[in-house]
Write an enzyme that holds these catalytic residues in place. Structure first.
Site, PDB file in Angstrom:
ATOM      1  N   LYS A 164       8.392 -16.137 -20.533  1.00 30.33           N
ATOM      2  CA  LYS A 164       7.884 -14.936 -21.220  1.00 30.33           C
ATOM      3  C   LYS A 164       7.912 -15.129 -22.748  1.00 30.33           C
ATOM      4  CE  LYS A 164       6.690 -10.646 -22.056  1.00 30.33           C
ATOM      5  NZ  LYS A 164       5.377 -10.071 -21.822  1.00 30.33           N
ATOM      6  N   LYS A 217      10.689  -7.609 -31.750  1.00 29.69           N
ATOM      7  CA  LYS A 217      11.860  -8.004 -30.950  1.00 29.69           C
ATOM      8  C   LYS A 217      11.588  -9.330 -30.228  1.00 29.69           C
ATOM      9  CE  LYS A 217      11.697  -6.468 -26.896  1.00 29.69           C
ATOM     10  NZ  LYS A 217      11.338  -6.776 -25.528  1.00 29.69           N
TER      11      LYS A 217
HETATM   12  P1  NAD Z   1       8.738   1.823 -23.704  1.00 30.29           P
HETATM   13  O1  NAD Z   1       9.512   2.004 -24.936  1.00 30.29           O
HETATM   14  O2  NAD Z   1       7.425   2.538 -23.515  1.00 30.29           O
HETATM   15  O3  NAD Z   1       9.647   2.189 -22.409  1.00 30.29           O
HETATM   16  C1  NAD Z   1      11.027   1.999 -22.314  1.00 30.29           C
HETATM   17  C2  NAD Z   1      11.594   3.213 -21.581  1.00 30.29           C
HETATM   18  O4  NAD Z   1      12.985   3.001 -21.336  1.00 30.29           O
HETATM   19  C3  NAD Z   1      11.470   4.515 -22.381  1.00 30.29           C
HETATM   20  O5  NAD Z   1      10.828   5.490 -21.564  1.00 30.29           O
HETATM   21  C4  NAD Z   1      12.919   4.902 -22.704  1.00 30.29           C
HETATM   22  O6  NAD Z   1      13.127   6.297 -22.689  1.00 30.29           O
HETATM   23  C5  NAD Z   1      13.666   4.236 -21.565  1.00 30.29           C
HETATM   24  N1  NAD Z   1      15.064   3.919 -21.861  1.00 30.29           N
HETATM   25  C6  NAD Z   1      15.557   3.266 -22.942  1.00 30.29           C
HETATM   26  N2  NAD Z   1      16.893   3.103 -22.805  1.00 30.29           N
HETATM   27  C7  NAD Z   1      17.229   3.664 -21.610  1.00 30.29           C
HETATM   28  C8  NAD Z   1      18.444   3.797 -20.901  1.00 30.29           C
HETATM   29  N3  NAD Z   1      19.599   3.342 -21.412  1.00 30.29           N
HETATM   30  N4  NAD Z   1      18.418   4.407 -19.690  1.00 30.29           N
HETATM   31  C9  NAD Z   1      17.254   4.887 -19.173  1.00 30.29           C
HETATM   32  N5  NAD Z   1      16.066   4.777 -19.800  1.00 30.29           N
HETATM   33  C10 NAD Z   1      16.055   4.172 -21.002  1.00 30.29           C
HETATM   34  O7  NAD Z   1       8.524   0.243 -23.538  1.00 30.29           O
HETATM   35  P2  NAD Z   1       7.475  -0.540 -22.630  1.00 30.29           P
HETATM   36  O8  NAD Z   1       6.258  -0.816 -23.442  1.00 30.29           O
HETATM   37  O9  NAD Z   1       7.357   0.113 -21.304  1.00 30.29           O
HETATM   38  O10 NAD Z   1       8.256  -1.934 -22.503  1.00 30.29           O
HETATM   39  C11 NAD Z   1       9.374  -2.119 -21.660  1.00 30.29           C
HETATM   40  C12 NAD Z   1       9.706  -3.596 -21.623  1.00 30.29           C
HETATM   41  O11 NAD Z   1       8.587  -4.323 -21.116  1.00 30.29           O
HETATM   42  C13 NAD Z   1      10.051  -4.205 -22.993  1.00 30.29           C
HETATM   43  O12 NAD Z   1      11.052  -5.168 -22.848  1.00 30.29           O
HETATM   44  C14 NAD Z   1       8.725  -4.821 -23.409  1.00 30.29           C
HETATM   45  O13 NAD Z   1       8.936  -5.878 -24.329  1.00 30.29           O
HETATM   46  C15 NAD Z   1       8.189  -5.289 -22.077  1.00 30.29           C
HETATM   47  N6  NAD Z   1       6.726  -5.401 -21.974  1.00 30.29           N
HETATM   48  C16 NAD Z   1       5.897  -4.452 -22.495  1.00 30.29           C
HETATM   49  C17 NAD Z   1       4.514  -4.600 -22.367  1.00 30.29           C
HETATM   50  C18 NAD Z   1       3.538  -3.597 -22.953  1.00 30.29           C
HETATM   51  O14 NAD Z   1       2.353  -3.915 -23.078  1.00 30.29           O
HETATM   52  N7  NAD Z   1       3.951  -2.400 -23.300  1.00 30.29           N
HETATM   53  C19 NAD Z   1       3.978  -5.704 -21.701  1.00 30.29           C
HETATM   54  C20 NAD Z   1       4.845  -6.635 -21.146  1.00 30.29           C
HETATM   55  C21 NAD Z   1       6.214  -6.476 -21.281  1.00 30.29           C
END
Ligand code: NAD
Length: 298
Positions: free
Chosen positions: A171, A239
């Protein structure tokens, strides 16, 4: 019926959990802010008020959280998933975190009598909604086999790439590539606009040749329209570039272009654009070229 606890229902986790409900799984969702839990309930899932409540009846636990410390906060400790779940439960972490942290979590899971896989994803929000993600899995072969039917409801490409941590290493390479490609697409678009070329025609023909790529296919139109609603937030890519640089440094590999792309992302974030989609790298190219789009024009 397999019960899946899904922790982290954000841009990615929300639609991924909904796809598991649609596939017939019993899904119990937990998210730090409540509206995302209510959305999952509207889509046919169940909701939990905390980590412990979400995981006690689960056969499998999926986490989709921002960063390594977030995953450690829910996995470890006396109220964490390795303590509160049933012995033998499989934890699949789909978040993007440091490979070292993934290895550490896997060791903690095993010493608590549980099992863990790192299964970060690529494909963005659209891939999550359309269940078309590419999923890179690190861990024991038997655990990967058990997780595969679930992961195949989330993505079209599910590949076991090695032991725990290897999924995160792959990744990191993915994020290195995406950062560089978005920056080059941004530079090409600003260049084409400055030359008063029909940019939509240009994108169409570029996409059919050796320069074709998924960023041109899926992001160029929004970048041209200055639509930077995330998608993938600059904060998260910042990050990830930290992860890439640390992992490359540990491996003794120089990543000069990746480092530059990471600095450009850091600059955009420092200017207060952390909540924009990473396609907003285009704003920085405009700024460096003296062609900045004002907020009003956007
Ligand atoms: P996001 O910020 O939209 O979602 C994260 C969620 O986790 C939020 O809803 C937040 O409220 C919740 N959260 C945070 N801490 C928490 C806790 N302790 N307990 C319960 N809930 C908690 O982020 P995202 O875009 O969905 O990304 C999530 C992961 O996936 C990241 O590591 C990101 O790098 C990865 N990712 C994102 C994408 C993208 O296009 N958005 C693509 C691939 C990978």
């Amino acid at each position: 019926m397999t019960t899946i606890a899904f922790i982290g229902l954000g841009i990615m986790g929300g639609p991924m959990a909904a796809n598991l409900v649609r596939a017939g799984y019993d899904v119990i969702g937990y998210n730090r802010s409540r509206p995302a839990v209510d959305t999952l309930i509207e889509r046919g899932g169940r909701g939990a008020a905390g980590v412990t409540e979400a995981v006690t009846e689960a056969d499998v636990i999926i986490t989709m959280l921002p960063d390594g410390p977030d995953v450690e906060a829910v996995a470890l400790g006396e109220h964490g998933i390795y303590a509160a779940s049933q012995p033998g439960t499989l934890h699949i972490d789909c978040s993007t975190i440091m490979p070292d942290t993934a290895e550490r979590l896997a060791r903690a899971a095993v010493s608590a009598g549980r099992r863990a896989l790192d299964a970060p994803v690529s494909g963005g929000e659209r891939g999550a909604v359309e269940a078309a993600l590419s999923i890179m899995v690190g861990g024991e072969a038997a655990d990967v086999q058990e997780a595969r039917p679930i992961l195949e409801q989330l993505g079209k490409t599910v590949v076991h790439v090695g032991p725990n941590g290897a999924g995160q290493t792959v990744k990191a390479a993915n994020q290195l590539l995406v950062a560089g490609i978005i920056e080059l697409v941004a530079e090409a678009l600003v260049f084409l606009e400055a030359c008063a070329v029909d940019t939509h025609a240009a994108v169409e023909v570029l996409a059919g040749g050796l320069a074709g790529n998924a960023v041109l296919d899926h992001k160029a139109a929004a970048m041209l329209a200055r639509d930077f609603k995330p998608g993938f937030r600059i904060d998260l890519h910042h990050k990830d570039m930290g992860i890439v640089r640390a992992a490359a440094r540990k491996a003794g590999v120089a990543i000069p272009l990746g480092t530059l792309a990471g600095e450009l992302i850091a600059s955009l974030r420092a200017q207060g654009h952390g909540d924009l989609d990473h396609g907003a790298l285009l704003l920085l190219v405009e700024q460096l070229s003296g062609r900045a789009t004002t907020n009003q024009e956007r």
